[in-house]
Design an enzyme around this catalytic site. Structure first.
Site, PDB file in Angstrom:
ATOM      1  N   ARG A 150      -8.163  -5.156 -11.767  1.00 43.03           N
ATOM      2  CA  ARG A 150      -6.966  -5.894 -11.378  1.00 43.03           C
ATOM      3  C   ARG A 150      -6.948  -7.303 -11.955  1.00 43.03           C
ATOM      4  NH1 ARG A 150      -6.104  -4.022  -5.017  1.00 43.03           N
ATOM      5  NH2 ARG A 150      -4.975  -2.107  -5.525  1.00 43.03           N
ATOM      6  N   GLY A 156      -0.895   1.818  -2.806  1.00 45.28           N
ATOM      7  CA  GLY A 156       0.180   1.939  -1.822  1.00 45.28           C
ATOM      8  C   GLY A 156       1.545   1.706  -2.417  1.00 45.28           C
ATOM      9  N   GLY A 195      -5.853   2.067  -6.470  1.00 46.67           N
ATOM     10  CA  GLY A 195      -6.754   2.204  -5.337  1.00 46.67           C
ATOM     11  C   GLY A 195      -8.074   2.861  -5.695  1.00 46.67           C
ATOM     12  N   LYS A 229      -6.835  10.647   4.334  1.00 48.37           N
ATOM     13  CA  LYS A 229      -5.886  10.935   5.397  1.00 48.37           C
ATOM     14  C   LYS A 229      -4.587  11.565   4.908  1.00 48.37           C
ATOM     15  CE  LYS A 229      -7.538   7.100   8.289  1.00 48.37           C
ATOM     16  NZ  LYS A 229      -7.151   5.822   8.935  1.00 48.37           N
TER      17      LYS A 229
END
Length: 396
Positions: A35, A377, A353, A200
């Protein structure tokens, strides 16, 4: 979209630049600088055009408190090395150190404010509290540039509210991210395959719902796969399970079948009795997971099945690892997905991510993929069809 050149002459002006330097740090050392490196083109352009560059970023979740381990000091050090120039780190966000650091900045100089999430107003749900902080940020700039795509989906003071106060534009990184993601959402070349992993199911529900309309095949791996398998009546032992979402994922399987889309699930998995880097492991088919074992990676048959689907694709988006890739015993499935993508002729995007961290950690070079996103996200919300507040406000 508004570009850097739309800001006009910036020589001698202070440009507030929102980056996303939320990078993994272990014992003071940055373990994945992706990043930071991605922001260099925008920072360099601003410096080359004579701007005084004042960078804002967050790191971790200090919850509005000053937490030493979330200081941006390691970021300032590495950024200075990458730029070949001194990066002045303020000791606070909007206090006396920040004011003096910005005031002393020469043309072409770079300052980094301390972690914006040390300020409670940064992430406040109270619009007035965020705007109060943004007003303090605005004192440090004559213009604002959003180049932190990883936070473009957040209504935060340094992302959203600040853009209401200063002339604003998007940096090169944000422009590139939007251009790439539009290729995935606006008439993608087919077959279009999406690989979804991670822990998840709940994090991916909205994107699955939308992708069932646009993708041809969904490949499911990681911890979320066990909720899908359980919805088919399989015993998943002690594997990660979101019991509240069983009916939802079952409906997705039915929806895919009815619309001629494919959802591929693991056929074999790597299991262990414990969540440990050196515990005993076995590879079993998904109908044979013992009640006291847990699935921690996809098996070799599944990896081969998924790789073949990727090889036949023209467009691929991948978000989420196939297993606990940080542990070598459970990294092979993620490695095989990265290898399949790297060898593919498709237009392929690694969706930020953990996926981005995984491909670098497992030894792949960035140029082996069409694009590695900096925003997990934000990428998912874009693919859900949601507007990203940070980008919307910059565009006016």
């Amino acid at each position: 979209m508004k570009k850097l050149s739309d800001l006009g002459a910036i020589a001698g002006k202070r440009v507030l630049l929102r980056c996303d330097f939320n990078v993994p740090i272990d014992n003071g050392e940055i373990t994945d600088a992706g990043r930071i490196k991605a922001a260099i083109p925008t920072i360099s352009w601003l410096r080359d055009n004579g701007a005084k560059v004042v960078i804002m970023s967050h790191l971790g979740r200090p919850q509005g408190e000053v937490v030493a381990k979330y200081s941006l000091a390691p970021v300032a050090k590495l950024l200075g090395e990458l730029l070949g120039a001194k990066v002045r780190l303020a000791a606070d966000v909007v206090g006396e150190s920040a004011k003096s650091t910005v005031a002393e900045l020469p043309d072409g100089g770079v300052a980094l404010l301390e972690n914006v999430r040390f300020e409670p107003g940064e992430e406040s749900k109270d619009d007035a509290a965020r705007m109060e902080l943004a007003t303090k940020y605005a004192e440090f700039g004559d213009a604002f540039v959003l180049d932190g795509f990883g936070v473009a989906h957040r209504k935060q003071a340094s992302v959203y509210d600040i853009a209401k106060l200063l002339p604003s534009a998007s940096g090169f990184l944000v422009l590139k991210e939007v251009e790439v993601l539009k290729r995935l959402t606006e008439n993608p070349e087919r077959p279009y395959v999406v690989v979804l992993g991670g822990a998840k199911v709940a994090d991916k529900l909205a994107v699955i719902d939308n992708l069932l309309k646009t993708a041809d095949t969904l490949i499911i791996g990681g911890g979320m796969a066990y909720t899908f398998l359980k919805s088919q009546g399989k015993d998943v032992g002690n594997s990660l399970l979101d019991a509240e979402k069983l009916d939802v994922v079952a409906s997705y399987l039915e929806q895919a079948k009815a619309s001629g889309k494919k959802i591929l699930l693991p056929v074999d998995v790597v299991i262990s009795k414990e969540f440990s880097p050196d515990g005993p492991i076995k590879v079993v088919d998904v109908d044979s997971i013992p009640s006291d074992w847990m699935g921690l990676d996809i098996g070799s048959e599944t990896a081969a099945l998924y790789a073949a689907e990727i090889a036949a694709a023209k467009t691929v988006f991948w978000n989420g690892p196939m297993g606990v890739f940080e542990m070598e015993l459970f990294s092979k499935g993620t490695y095989e997905m990265a290898k399949a993508l790297a060898e593919s002729d498709s237009f392929n995007v690694v969706g930020g991510g953990d996926s981005a961290a995984a491909v670098r950690m497992l030894g792949f070079a960035e140029n082996q993929f069409s694009h590695i996103s900096t925003g997990g996200g934000a990428s998912l919300e874009f693919l859900e069809g949601k507007a990203l507040p940070g980008i919307e406000v910059v565009e006016g």
